[in-house]
Scaffold this motif. Structure first.
Motif, mmCIF file in Angstrom:
data_model
loop_
_atom_site.group_PDB
_atom_site.id
_atom_site.type_symbol
_atom_site.label_atom_id
_atom_site.label_comp_id
_atom_site.label_asym_id
_atom_site.label_seq_id
_atom_site.Cartn_x
_atom_site.Cartn_y
_atom_site.Cartn_z
ATOM 1 N N LYS A 49 1.226 -1.234 -0.297
ATOM 2 C CA LYS A 49 -0.080 -0.244 -0.206
ATOM 3 C C LYS A 49 1.081 0.877 0.138
ATOM 4 O O LYS A 49 1.624 1.749 1.241
ATOM 5 C CB LYS A 49 -1.236 0.165 0.968
ATOM 6 N N LYS A 164 -7.682 5.383 9.545
ATOM 7 C CA LYS A 164 -7.851 4.324 8.850
ATOM 8 C C LYS A 164 -9.054 3.830 7.222
ATOM 9 O O LYS A 164 -9.058 3.235 7.304
ATOM 10 C CB LYS A 164 -8.993 3.574 10.276
ATOM 11 N N ALA A 167 -7.241 1.257 5.669
ATOM 12 C CA ALA A 167 -7.917 -0.295 6.101
ATOM 13 C C ALA A 167 -9.001 0.013 5.020
ATOM 14 O O ALA A 167 -9.233 -1.371 3.888
ATOM 15 C CB ALA A 167 -7.912 -0.210 7.138
ATOM 16 N N ALA A 177 -9.553 -9.072 3.797
ATOM 17 C CA ALA A 177 -8.705 -8.058 4.663
ATOM 18 C C ALA A 177 -7.562 -9.563 4.389
ATOM 19 O O ALA A 177 -7.604 -9.848 4.963
ATOM 20 C CB ALA A 177 -8.915 -8.402 6.466
ATOM 21 N N HIS A 181 -0.812 -7.423 7.948
ATOM 22 C CA HIS A 181 -0.488 -6.287 7.362
ATOM 23 C C HIS A 181 1.378 -5.839 8.586
ATOM 24 O O HIS A 181 0.702 -5.972 9.208
ATOM 25 C CB HIS A 181 -1.619 -5.314 7.595
ATOM 26 N N TYR A 194 -4.673 1.755 11.219
ATOM 27 C CA TYR A 194 -5.437 0.443 10.705
ATOM 28 C C TYR A 194 -6.820 -0.433 11.834
ATOM 29 O O TYR A 194 -7.394 -1.284 11.194
ATOM 30 C CB TYR A 194 -3.873 -0.495 10.061
ATOM 31 N N TRP A 195 -5.726 -0.858 12.651
ATOM 32 C CA TRP A 195 -6.466 -1.914 13.310
ATOM 33 C C TRP A 195 -8.506 -1.363 13.866
ATOM 34 O O TRP A 195 -9.253 -2.273 13.418
ATOM 35 C CB TRP A 195 -6.107 -2.251 14.496
ATOM 36 N N TYR A 198 -9.944 -1.518 10.533
ATOM 37 C CA TYR A 198 -10.446 -3.195 9.862
ATOM 38 C C TYR A 198 -11.397 -4.032 11.001
ATOM 39 O O TYR A 198 -11.855 -5.010 10.557
ATOM 40 C CB TYR A 198 -9.540 -4.200 10.003
ATOM 41 N N MET A 213 -1.609 -7.966 12.912
ATOM 42 C CA MET A 213 -0.826 -7.022 13.094
ATOM 43 C C MET A 213 0.491 -6.635 13.574
ATOM 44 O O MET A 213 0.509 -7.674 14.294
ATOM 45 C CB MET A 213 -1.643 -5.425 13.890
ATOM 46 N N SER A 258 -5.185 -8.839 17.248
ATOM 47 C CA SER A 258 -4.763 -9.514 15.770
ATOM 48 C C SER A 258 -4.072 -10.800 15.908
ATOM 49 O O SER A 258 -3.964 -11.815 15.374
ATOM 50 C CB SER A 258 -4.486 -8.470 15.473
ATOM 51 N N THR A 312 2.306 -1.724 4.573
ATOM 52 C CA THR A 312 2.084 -0.100 4.098
ATOM 53 C C THR A 312 4.004 0.791 3.859
ATOM 54 O O THR A 312 4.496 -0.051 4.894
ATOM 55 C CB THR A 312 1.448 0.692 5.700
#
Ligand code: AN7
Length: 347
Positions: A49, A164, A167, A177, A181, A194-195, A198, A213, A258, A312
């Motif tokens: 990304k 966010k 995501a 997803a 990540h 991000y978390w 998601y 994550m 995660s 990312t």
């Protein structure tokens, strides 16, 4: 559609929030098959990304557009932030765009050249501090609490809200997803964002899975991994040269909920990863961003058949040309004739 409109339903937008934009977001998600082959992975897909494609060259623009919109909504006149460079560039740009005055505090001599140039050209009041980022953050916290400066660091919850959306874009594009990540961790706002993104997207029924994550700090600036504040953080990746991250607890939560990890990569691994992804794929990211590539290399043995991995790349490589010039053999100079040029090429 601009970012604030596209994800309006998931953002704290009211009828009074100005829908400002520099056309942030909607960044490319690039499959990197050469890198997959390099790692010897057969049935695993890796996507980057590429957040360096944002208007000021980093992911910060996603959070900044939201934070600045909310600052305008409440009638603020001044923004302030501490920064290792990218937040400053973004705050300065969005403040300029919307007629706000921006003040940025940066650690003297420790921010990449491109970022300093950005803060200057966008017209921020740039104050260099004889101290590190953590001290800058303490100062701007105080100033925003006691004067009419709107704090636009990621302590500002609107920053997390805007960020966010990265995501969301990933899930919109993949239809699910990823399984993992990978992301660099500095002040820990982005892994938190991000978390959150998601989880909210799954809640909304957009997909059924969640990623692990996988956060990476530089070895010399790894407070979360070490479990204590690092008083004198050091790393070539100046963007993540942070010893006391603001979103420390939330990053640990993202990791634990995660089933992921927060681990370290060395400066050497970071620079090698930066060069590798540039030379294998034609994608130039800044050193801090390459921490997520170094993380994939470090964890290459955990992936299983069919896994989808996203990393990312938080900032553009052009932000920090000095780190390249200083670490790769310089081009040679020859006399301007065909023989000498061919000799230099080795043909
Ligand atoms: C390229 O600009 O903290 O873990 O002041 O610029 O959300 O802090 C930058 C951080 C990763 C780490 N990659 O993100 C700042 C600043 C790049 C960055 C990070 C930063 P967070």
């Amino acid at each position: 559609m601009i970012l604030l409109e596209r994800y309006r339903d998931f953002l704290p937008i009211t009828s009074r929030t100005p829908l400002i934009t520099l056309h942030e977001g909607n960044t490319p998600l690039i499959r990197v098959e050469n890198f997959e082959k390099y790692l010897g992975l057969k049935n695993v897909r890796i996507y980057l990304k590429y957040e360096g494609m944002n208007p000021t060259g980093s992911f910060k623009d996603r959070g900044m557009v939201m934070a600045i919109a909310k600052a305008l909504e409440k009638g603020a006149r001044y923004t302030i932030c501490a920064s290792t460079g990218n937040t400053a560039a973004s705050a300065a740009a969005y403040s300029a765009r919307t007629g706000l005055k921006s003040v940025v505090l940066i650690p003297e001599g420790k921010i990449a050249l491109g970022k300093l140039a950005q803060a200057m050209i966008y017209g921020a009041k740039v104050v260099q501090i004889n101290g590190n980022f953590d001290r800058c953050l303490e100062l701007v916290r105080y100033l925003s609490e006691n004067y009419d400066f709107e704090l636009v660091n990621s302590i500002n919850p609107y920053r997390i809200e805007g960020q966010k959306t990265a995501a969301f874009e990933i899930v919109d594009e993949l239809g699910r997803a990823p399984d993992y990540h990978f992301i660099p961790v500095g002040n820990a706002g982005n892994i938190t964002s991000y978390w959150k993104g998601y989880k909210e997207y799954r809640e909304a029924g957009k997909m059924s899975n969640l990623p692990r994550m996988m956060g990476f700090q530089a070895e010399g600036a790894a407070p979360i991994v070490k479990g204590h504040v690092v008083e004198k953080p050091e790393t070539v990746a100046t963007a993540i040269r942070i010893g006391n991250p603001a979103s420390w607890k939330k990053a640990e939560q993202a990791r634990d909920e995660s089933g992921g990890v927060i681990d370290t990569v060395s400066d050497d691994e970071i620079l090698k990863a930066q060069r590798l992804i540039a030379s294998l794929e034609g994608i130039f990211c800044e050193p801090a961003s390459a921490a997520s590539i170094a993380g994939i290399i470090k964890y290459r043995d955990v992936f299983k058949d069919g896994d989808v991995i996203v990393a990312t790349l938080t900032g553009h490589g052009l932000k920090d040309p000095n780190v390249v010039i200083g670490n790769i053999e310089k081009p040679i100079t020859v006399n301007p004739n065909v023989d000498d040029v061919l000799k230099a090429i080795g043909r």
